[in-house]
Design an enzyme around this catalytic site. Structure first.
Site, PDB file in Angstrom:
ATOM      1  N   ASN A   9      22.977  74.787  24.792  1.00  0.00           N
ATOM      2  CA  ASN A   9      23.672  74.546  23.521  1.00  0.00           C
ATOM      3  C   ASN A   9      25.021  73.903  23.829  1.00  0.00           C
ATOM      4  O   ASN A   9      25.918  74.567  24.329  1.00  0.00           O
ATOM      5  CB  ASN A   9      23.854  75.887  22.794  1.00  0.00           C
ATOM      6  CG  ASN A   9      24.694  75.747  21.543  1.00  0.00           C
ATOM      7  OD1 ASN A   9      24.861  74.645  21.009  1.00  0.00           O
ATOM      8  ND2 ASN A   9      25.228  76.862  21.072  1.00  0.00           N
ATOM      9  N   LYS A  11      27.189  72.799  21.778  1.00  0.00           N
ATOM     10  CA  LYS A  11      28.193  73.088  20.733  1.00  0.00           C
ATOM     11  C   LYS A  11      28.919  71.801  20.327  1.00  0.00           C
ATOM     12  O   LYS A  11      28.309  70.740  20.308  1.00  0.00           O
ATOM     13  CB  LYS A  11      29.174  74.167  21.199  1.00  0.00           C
ATOM     14  CG  LYS A  11      28.468  75.380  21.796  1.00  0.00           C
ATOM     15  CD  LYS A  11      29.365  76.566  21.943  1.00  0.00           C
ATOM     16  CE  LYS A  11      28.661  77.630  22.749  1.00  0.00           C
ATOM     17  NZ  LYS A  11      29.221  78.947  22.599  1.00  0.00           N
ATOM     18  N   HIS A  97      22.986  80.899  14.934  1.00  0.00           N
ATOM     19  CA  HIS A  97      23.843  81.077  16.113  1.00  0.00           C
ATOM     20  C   HIS A  97      25.073  81.887  15.693  1.00  0.00           C
ATOM     21  O   HIS A  97      25.564  81.746  14.571  1.00  0.00           O
ATOM     22  CB  HIS A  97      24.258  79.714  16.679  1.00  0.00           C
ATOM     23  CG  HIS A  97      24.992  79.853  17.979  1.00  0.00           C
ATOM     24  ND1 HIS A  97      26.336  80.122  18.029  1.00  0.00           N
ATOM     25  CD2 HIS A  97      24.559  79.811  19.252  1.00  0.00           C
ATOM     26  CE1 HIS A  97      26.703  80.228  19.301  1.00  0.00           C
ATOM     27  NE2 HIS A  97      25.647  80.050  20.065  1.00  0.00           N
ATOM     28  N   GLU A  99      28.117  81.633  16.191  1.00  0.00           N
ATOM     29  CA  GLU A  99      29.282  80.894  15.670  1.00  0.00           C
ATOM     30  C   GLU A  99      29.048  80.465  14.224  1.00  0.00           C
ATOM     31  O   GLU A  99      29.987  80.362  13.434  1.00  0.00           O
ATOM     32  CB  GLU A  99      29.588  79.703  16.584  1.00  0.00           C
ATOM     33  CG  GLU A  99      30.256  80.181  17.868  1.00  0.00           C
ATOM     34  CD  GLU A  99      29.840  79.436  19.119  1.00  0.00           C
ATOM     35  OE1 GLU A  99      29.377  78.290  19.018  1.00  0.00           O
ATOM     36  OE2 GLU A  99      29.961  80.024  20.218  1.00  0.00           O
ATOM     37  N   GLU A 169      21.751  87.259  21.575  1.00  0.00           N
ATOM     38  CA  GLU A 169      23.061  86.831  22.060  1.00  0.00           C
ATOM     39  C   GLU A 169      24.125  87.807  21.564  1.00  0.00           C
ATOM     40  O   GLU A 169      24.605  87.673  20.431  1.00  0.00           O
ATOM     41  CB  GLU A 169      23.375  85.435  21.539  1.00  0.00           C
ATOM     42  CG  GLU A 169      22.419  84.370  22.006  1.00  0.00           C
ATOM     43  CD  GLU A 169      23.089  83.005  22.017  1.00  0.00           C
ATOM     44  OE1 GLU A 169      23.220  82.428  23.106  1.00  0.00           O
ATOM     45  OE2 GLU A 169      23.510  82.543  20.954  1.00  0.00           O
ATOM     46  N   GLY A 175      30.723  82.929  25.358  1.00  0.00           N
ATOM     47  CA  GLY A 175      31.926  82.164  25.654  1.00  0.00           C
ATOM     48  C   GLY A 175      33.073  83.023  26.162  1.00  0.00           C
ATOM     49  O   GLY A 175      34.216  82.578  26.215  1.00  0.00           O
ATOM     50  N   SER A 215      27.396  83.881  28.202  1.00  0.00           N
ATOM     51  CA  SER A 215      28.035  83.692  29.510  1.00  0.00           C
ATOM     52  C   SER A 215      27.038  83.665  30.665  1.00  0.00           C
ATOM     53  O   SER A 215      27.286  84.238  31.729  1.00  0.00           O
ATOM     54  CB  SER A 215      29.117  84.753  29.737  1.00  0.00           C
ATOM     55  OG  SER A 215      30.137  84.621  28.753  1.00  0.00           O
ATOM     56  N   GLY A 237      28.402  77.200  27.642  1.00  0.00           N
ATOM     57  CA  GLY A 237      29.345  76.516  28.539  1.00  0.00           C
ATOM     58  C   GLY A 237      28.719  75.913  29.786  1.00  0.00           C
ATOM     59  O   GLY A 237      28.968  74.746  30.118  1.00  0.00           O
TER      60      GLY A 237
HETATM   61  C1  PEP Z   1      25.775  79.973  23.282  1.00  0.00           C
HETATM   62  O1  PEP Z   1      26.355  78.964  22.907  1.00  0.00           O
HETATM   63  O2  PEP Z   1      24.759  80.337  22.680  1.00  0.00           O
HETATM   64  C2  PEP Z   1      26.290  80.719  24.430  1.00  0.00           C
HETATM   65  C3  PEP Z   1      25.625  81.759  24.852  1.00  0.00           C
HETATM   66  O3  PEP Z   1      27.468  80.286  24.987  1.00  0.00           O
HETATM   67  P1  PEP Z   1      28.046  80.703  26.460  1.00  0.00           P
HETATM   68  O4  PEP Z   1      26.909  80.529  27.431  1.00  0.00           O
HETATM   69  O5  PEP Z   1      29.158  79.734  26.690  1.00  0.00           O
HETATM   70  O6  PEP Z   1      28.473  82.115  26.355  1.00  0.00           O
END
Ligand code: PEP
Length: 253
Positions: A9, A11, A97, A99, A169, A175, A215, A237
């Site tokens: 992803n 983003k 998601h 966010e 998640e 993040g 993460s 990320g």
């Molecule tokens: C995500 O965007 O779904 C995500 C898990 O981000 P990160 O890996 O940066 O925590």
């Protein structure tokens, strides 16, 4: 047998040049694995979807959208429909998601409409669920994930739900650099799979892929993937760095 699935992803990151280069590099350096041993998909920002889809069209890498609107067309300024996404080569959508839930304010009901519209439009939704830190601390993880899963899939037949991938998640791990332990991930994935068996049937529950996100790095991906109910990884990320994302793909394949 559930084939591992690694999704990246991106983003609100990249530009025309970096998105196409990143996708090309991932496609070329994972070509011996993708399709046979593993499913890989990247989720660029809307404006780069078309160029990324074209850049990887000869590979087995799939392209997905980070969001979708539930109406098929019309006066919905700024929104993008499932048929538009399919038209430019998308296979997957992300629905709910964290966010979008917690920054944009999407509700379970809206997310449910997006999941349904994705399936009706011939796309494969990834329904994201996960608790806030305050909810985990209050021992409400199971309650939150159950509510998000039941509401997110409300009204969908077993056949339709067979098009869905679930991503667990935990919001506190996204993040933040703070990954759930593999045991914490396994516990919730097990809850999700049992819930799917209860809501539908054991065959659907056994076939549905449940991804972990939060993460994920090349340093923790293999340990997370070692859990019996962790079928793949949704990577934020680390998916922006080709070497890291490729290392995660290799560890999951
Ligand atoms: C995500 O965007 O779904 C995500 C898990 O981000 P990160 O890996 O940066 O925590």
């Amino acid at each position: 047998m559930r084939k591992p699935f690694v999704a990246g992803n991106w983003k609100m990151n990249t530009d025309t040049h970096t998105s196409v280069n990143l996708a090309r590099r991932v496609a070329s350096d994972s070509s011996e694995l993708v399709g046979h041993n593993i499913t890989v998909a990247v989720f660029p920002p809307f404006v780069y979807l078309h160029s990324v889809a074209q850049a990887v069209s000869a590979s087995n890498i799939a392209v997905g959208a980070q969001d979708v609107y539930f109406e098929p067309k019309g006066a919905f300024t700024g929104e993008i429909s499932a048929s538009m996404l399919k038209d430019i080569g998308c296979i997957y959508t992300l629905c709910g998601h964290s966010e979008r839930r917690h920054v944009i304010g999407e509700t379970d009901e809206l997310i449910n409409k997006k999941v349904a519209a994705s399936i009706s439009g011939g796309l494969l939704p990834i329904l994201c669920v996960g608790e806030l830190l305050s909810e985990r601390d209050a021992s409400k993880t199971e309650e939150v994930v159950t509510r998000q899963l039941k509401n997110g899939l409300a009204g969908l037949s077993t056949e339709k739900v067979s098009a869905v991938t679930i991503a667990y998640e935990p919001v506190w791990a996204i993040g933040t650099g703070r990954t759930a332990t593999s045991q914490q991930a396994q516990e919730v994935h097990d809850i999700v799979r049992k819930l799917l068996a209860e809501m539908y049937d054991s065959e659907l529950a056994e076939e549905t892929r449940i991804l972990y996100g939060g993460s994920v790095t090349p340093g923790n991906s293999a340990e997370l993937m070692s859990q019996p109910d962790v079928d793949g990884l949704l990577v934020g990320g680390a998916s922006l760095n080709a070497d890291d994302f490729l290392a995660i793909i290799r560890s999951a394949a």
